[in-house]
Design a protein around this motif. Sequence first.
Motif, PDB file in Angstrom:
ATOM      1  N   THR A   4       0.842  -0.989   0.086  1.00  0.00           N
ATOM      2  CA  THR A   4      -0.076   0.014   0.190  1.00  0.00           C
ATOM      3  C   THR A   4       1.468   1.105   0.199  1.00  0.00           C
ATOM      4  N   ALA A   5       2.268   1.213   0.363  1.00  0.00           N
ATOM      5  CA  ALA A   5       2.855   2.073   0.702  1.00  0.00           C
ATOM      6  C   ALA A   5       3.237   2.577  -0.359  1.00  0.00           C
ATOM      7  N   ASN A   6       3.546   1.449  -1.001  1.00  0.00           N
ATOM      8  CA  ASN A   6       4.529   1.883  -2.799  1.00  0.00           C
ATOM      9  C   ASN A   6       3.112   1.880  -3.514  1.00  0.00           C
ATOM     10  N   ALA A   7       2.444   1.635  -3.120  1.00  0.00           N
ATOM     11  CA  ALA A   7       1.676   1.519  -4.331  1.00  0.00           C
ATOM     12  C   ALA A   7       1.314   3.250  -5.330  1.00  0.00           C
ATOM     13  N   PRO A   8       1.039   3.022  -6.438  1.00  0.00           N
ATOM     14  CA  PRO A   8       0.328   4.443  -6.981  1.00  0.00           C
ATOM     15  C   PRO A   8      -0.664   5.149  -6.432  1.00  0.00           C
ATOM     16  N   ARG A   9      -0.691   5.882  -5.933  1.00  0.00           N
ATOM     17  CA  ARG A   9      -2.235   7.083  -5.386  1.00  0.00           C
ATOM     18  C   ARG A   9      -3.094   6.946  -6.230  1.00  0.00           C
ATOM     19  N   SER A  10      -4.213   5.763  -5.240  1.00  0.00           N
ATOM     20  CA  SER A  10      -5.050   5.866  -6.592  1.00  0.00           C
ATOM     21  C   SER A  10      -6.092   6.596  -6.178  1.00  0.00           C
ATOM     22  N   ARG A  11      -6.578   7.155  -8.023  1.00  0.00           N
ATOM     23  CA  ARG A  11      -8.396   8.180  -7.511  1.00  0.00           C
ATOM     24  C   ARG A  11      -9.016   7.999  -6.792  1.00  0.00           C
ATOM     25  N   GLY A  12      -9.477   6.828  -7.045  1.00  0.00           N
ATOM     26  CA  GLY A  12     -10.445   5.930  -6.310  1.00  0.00           C
ATOM     27  C   GLY A  12     -11.864   6.461  -6.951  1.00  0.00           C
ATOM     28  N   SER A  13     -13.023   6.754  -6.450  1.00  0.00           N
ATOM     29  CA  SER A  13     -14.005   7.084  -7.248  1.00  0.00           C
ATOM     30  C   SER A  13     -14.505   8.363  -7.112  1.00  0.00           C
ATOM     31  N   VAL A  14     -14.960   8.860  -7.914  1.00  0.00           N
ATOM     32  CA  VAL A  14     -15.547  10.635  -7.326  1.00  0.00           C
ATOM     33  C   VAL A  14     -15.507  11.027  -6.577  1.00  0.00           C
ATOM     34  N   TRP A  15     -16.691  10.082  -6.182  1.00  0.00           N
ATOM     35  CA  TRP A  15     -17.389   9.680  -4.414  1.00  0.00           C
ATOM     36  C   TRP A  15     -16.243   9.959  -3.218  1.00  0.00           C
ATOM     37  N   THR A  16     -15.537   9.749  -3.358  1.00  0.00           N
ATOM     38  CA  THR A  16     -14.380   9.630  -1.813  1.00  0.00           C
ATOM     39  C   THR A  16     -13.341  10.776  -1.927  1.00  0.00           C
ATOM     40  N   ASP A  17     -13.279  11.499  -2.701  1.00  0.00           N
ATOM     41  CA  ASP A  17     -12.894  12.231  -3.025  1.00  0.00           C
ATOM     42  C   ASP A  17     -13.430  13.848  -2.115  1.00  0.00           C
ATOM     43  N   PRO A  18     -12.764  14.209  -1.399  1.00  0.00           N
ATOM     44  CA  PRO A  18     -13.236  14.989  -0.033  1.00  0.00           C
ATOM     45  C   PRO A  18     -13.646  16.412  -0.435  1.00  0.00           C
ATOM     46  N   ARG A  19     -13.145  16.564  -1.652  1.00  0.00           N
ATOM     47  CA  ARG A  19     -13.345  18.011  -2.342  1.00  0.00           C
ATOM     48  C   ARG A  19     -14.961  18.051  -2.896  1.00  0.00           C
ATOM     49  N   VAL A  20     -14.846  16.946  -3.594  1.00  0.00           N
ATOM     50  CA  VAL A  20     -16.135  16.391  -4.147  1.00  0.00           C
ATOM     51  C   VAL A  20     -17.399  16.500  -2.943  1.00  0.00           C
ATOM     52  N   ARG A  21     -17.041  16.019  -2.626  1.00  0.00           N
ATOM     53  CA  ARG A  21     -17.896  15.152  -1.052  1.00  0.00           C
ATOM     54  C   ARG A  21     -17.918  16.954  -0.547  1.00  0.00           C
ATOM     55  N   ALA A  22     -17.136  17.551  -0.133  1.00  0.00           N
ATOM     56  CA  ALA A  22     -17.294  19.265   0.820  1.00  0.00           C
ATOM     57  C   ALA A  22     -18.242  19.903   0.101  1.00  0.00           C
ATOM     58  N   TRP A  23     -17.846  19.785  -1.644  1.00  0.00           N
ATOM     59  CA  TRP A  23     -19.101  20.850  -2.368  1.00  0.00           C
ATOM     60  C   TRP A  23     -20.280  19.900  -2.529  1.00  0.00           C
ATOM     61  N   ALA A  24     -20.093  18.422  -2.978  1.00  0.00           N
ATOM     62  CA  ALA A  24     -22.186  18.449  -2.595  1.00  0.00           C
ATOM     63  C   ALA A  24     -22.710  18.354  -1.291  1.00  0.00           C
ATOM     64  N   PHE A  25     -22.181  18.065  -0.729  1.00  0.00           N
ATOM     65  CA  PHE A  25     -22.392  18.291   1.065  1.00  0.00           C
ATOM     66  C   PHE A  25     -23.201  20.150   1.089  1.00  0.00           C
TER      67      PHE A  25
END
Lengths: 394, 364
Positions: A4-25
């Motif tokens: 996990t430490a060496n894996a490339p940082r996964s972007r994950g789904s849009v919904w786990t992005d804190p900025r997107v969540r903040a805006w949505a809330f």
Amino acid sequence: MQTTANAPRSRGSVWTDPRVRAWAFQIIAVAAIVAFGWFLFHNTQVNLERRGIVSGFEFLGQSAGFGISQHLIDYSESDTYGRVFVIGLLNTLLVSVIGIILATILGFILGVARLSPNWLIRKLATVYIEVFRNIPPLLQIFFWYFAVMLSMPGPRQSLGLWDTFFINSRGLYMPSPSMAEGFWPFLIAVLLAIAGIVVVYRRAKAHQEATGERFPVLLTSIALLLVLPGASLLVFGTPFHWDVPQLAGFNFRGGWVVIPELVALMLALSIYTAAFIGETVRSGIQAVSHGQTEAAYSLGLRPGLTLRLVVVPQALRVIVPPLTSQYLNLTKNSSLAAGIGYPDMVSLFAGTVLNQTGQAIEVMAVTMSVYLAISISISILMNWYNKRIALVER
Amino acid sequence: MTTHSFKPDLPPPRTVVGPWAWLRDNLFASPLHVLLTLLALYLLWLIVPPIVSWAFLEADWVGTSRADCTGEGACWVFIKERFGQFIYGFYPQDQRWRVDLAVWVAILGAGPLFLRKMPHKAWYGIGFLVIFPLVAFWLLHGGLGLEEVPTSRWGGLMLTLVIGYVGITGALPLGILLALGRRSDLPAIKVICVTFIEFWRGVPLITVLFMSSVMLPLFLPEGMNLDKLLRALIMVIFFEAAYIAEVVRGGLQAIPKGQYEAAAAMGLGYWRSMGLVILPQALKLVIPGIVNTFIALFKDTSLVIIIGLFDLLNSIKQATTDPRWLGMATEGYVFAALLFWIFCFGMSRYSMHLERRLDTGHKR
């Protein structure tokens, strides 16, 4: 762990992005509030139309047509609702100011008494505070009004003090001053004395900074305050004529009359708030660490000076913010006047005027904004004071 | 060799210990204190004997009507005769056992929560908080086999307790949410919470209650009518939640930044870091403030008199205007004051106890 430490940082789904969540809330929250506001607005419009109420502030210009038991400015039944509002506001301010003064005096005495080395005094103050702060203020107002003031004897059997103050079921009667020939010289003498005290205080301070010697400012001030106005009294005669209330027929004539509602409200509010102020003062004084007192003693300051120059200035820093909020509470509690019919802003304006005109929204908006304005201006003042006196720490 | 044995210690001088020394140190330490003590004694002499003789020595205790009030002092017959009304309001006589039962359920149900060691206390507490209101509502309001008692017939101490209980359980979670919102990084949420808090804190409760009775009918769609008690409850909850929010915010601000960072470093999300790390510490710090707000709330319940609900104070006020019992105002209000005082004083003592128990010694 390694992977996990060496894996490339996964972007994950849009919904786990804190900025997107903040805006949505935030968008959801704002949308919900706007929708709710629009729902209320729409309902209000429909309801107003259905009841045939025209919104607006034109009613303030209409004639009120009812009497008011206490008005600080001239008033007659033909005056407007606008004037009724001003009278209500003045009555609210009157009871608040008197209450604040009385509560502060009583509260400081209680706070100091709670720290007294005298066991009896300490316990008395504690009992007072524990009794009065645990009883609802409205109940205390009712008690003073219904159980005390209204059960007072009538004017003919009123309780008197030195034949100048009288109290009966119609209120408190006291002598009222009016200007006499000695008034202006007396006023000038008092002003001169105050100016003299300021000068003495400044000179004494400069003198102490320069030489370290202290000058008895307090004694000089008292002497100035006694001598100058006293001289004017002797030379030019009395500054006031006192109009003492006299029993004439079935009621008293002359003097000032304090209506029973005001007496009850004043007593209840100041007794209630004094209990809280007492606790504030006590905790403020206790917040100054004992080391400060010891340090002052080791510098050779006498107990009185230690209290005045070391303890009190530091205690005030702790006392003043909660003290202001107690003042604010007292002002807001003065609206309980509606319970006994003292003509304050709430009972006059939000009560009688609202019932007569039916302009619920406008009347409530005006009433609430007055209280909001008072409390917001006090909290701005408080923040400014806090910033000014805040300790500058590392 | 001679052995020395110590002589027994002499008792301390009479001027240092014993009742006389205590009296001298605490009451007559200096001329000023002698004066103050005498003044206080005089004050006590002025206040206490008249009260005792009014309330006990010359009071009337037995009888059934105004005619039995013959003594100089208080007439407690009035309280005795109207006791049912003061406690239950206009709740139907034959249904009053339901109120009693609800109180017993509350006492027995909440009892285990006060035990020091109890397994699954948190779950039990949450369960109790969810289930008890439903049971109590069913018992008090009726339906499902019980005769229905509309809220307009609720009154007396029971109504005061209902408003107090619902206000406290409603205002605490809402207040915590508002405090979190006020400290939030999201600007829109922050503005909403700040506006809400400042608005409710800026106006007196009485104007809010006025508003609930004159303006809510305008705000709601036609035909929709909220129960009077429900309106008062909503207003009390919103009003006190704003005060709780400010108290809790004080606690949140007192938690060092390291705690927030540590929670984040553990990989906890916002809600879990707040719920597991920050709030337990912050709430513990502000217990006195929260309980003070609860006490204020309980005292504020008396204001519902303004919108015509018959709580304890209003029941007593009504009873004192009864032509058969004129002149009983003092007895009535003293009785009300005593009841309110017992509840408020009890709460403040319990909070002091809680504070001591939860103190983990971080205080300097």
